[in-house]
Design a protein around this motif. Structure first.
Motif, short mmCIF file in Angstrom:
data_model
loop_
_atom_site.label_atom_id
_atom_site.label_comp_id
_atom_site.label_asym_id
_atom_site.label_seq_id
_atom_site.Cartn_x
_atom_site.Cartn_y
_atom_site.Cartn_z
N VAL A 26 -6.30 2.94 -1.12
CA VAL A 26 -6.55 1.51 -1.00
C VAL A 26 -8.03 1.32 -1.30
O VAL A 26 -8.88 2.04 -0.76
N SER B 248 0.81 -1.22 0.00
CA SER B 248 0.00 0.00 0.00
C SER B 248 0.84 1.27 0.00
O SER B 248 0.36 2.34 -0.36
N PHE C 62 -4.03 0.84 7.26
CA PHE C 62 -3.38 1.51 6.14
C PHE C 62 -3.25 3.00 6.42
O PHE C 62 -4.16 3.62 6.93
#
Length: 153
Positions: free
Chosen positions: A73, A67, A94
């Protein structure tokens, strides 16, 4: 088109969720199923990940590492899937904004679509697009959001 760059996205979802097919649709390629075995970068803007990276907890770290290369994402949830692989607040893993995409809307009942949207919101996706890679439903809205107004070359 405005003077903004296309956003690089990383697609995350279980096997058969429709990640690769969505990439093919965005790229204006013929839709052809093939199993994604490794991380694949498509047109320098889409990172297609294997479903196993989400399905097997021991592989989830690979998603976080991958990522780093993405602007967004994208959690991909098939409307036809019973249940979800996305834990609640999974977006917190993330350091990127998270979008949700419901796929296969053309073969799902409205109730299934609403349930898929709920799963994505629970996982932390604030913005959710409902799409069909077969009919094209919702794909243009997703592309416009990401700055992909022109066909991917």
């Amino acid at each position: 088109m405005e003077n903004r760059e296309k956003k690089r996205i990383m697609l995350v979802g279980r096997s058969t969720a429709g990640k690769t097919t969505l990439c093919q649709r965005i790229s204006r390629r013929d839709l052809a199923y093939h199993k994604t075995q490794t991380v694949q970068v498509i047109n320098q803007t889409m990172i297609d990940t294997p479903g196993e990276y989400l399905e097997r907890r021991s592989f989830r770290g690979a998603l976080m590492v991958t990522s780093v290369e993405a602007d967004y994402v994208v959690f991909v949830q098939s409307a036809t899937e019973e249940g979800t692989m996305f834990p609640p607040s999974y977006n917190s893993q993330f350091a990127k904004p998270v979008l949700g995409v419901v796929t296969k809307s053309d073969i799902a009942a409205q109730e299934q679509i609403e349930k898929a949207k709920k799963y994505l919101h629970m996982a932390g996706a604030k913005t959710v697009f409902v799409t069909s890679s077969v009919t094209g439903e919702g794909v243009d809205a997703l592309m416009a959001y990401l700055g992909y107004e022109q066909a991917e070359e």
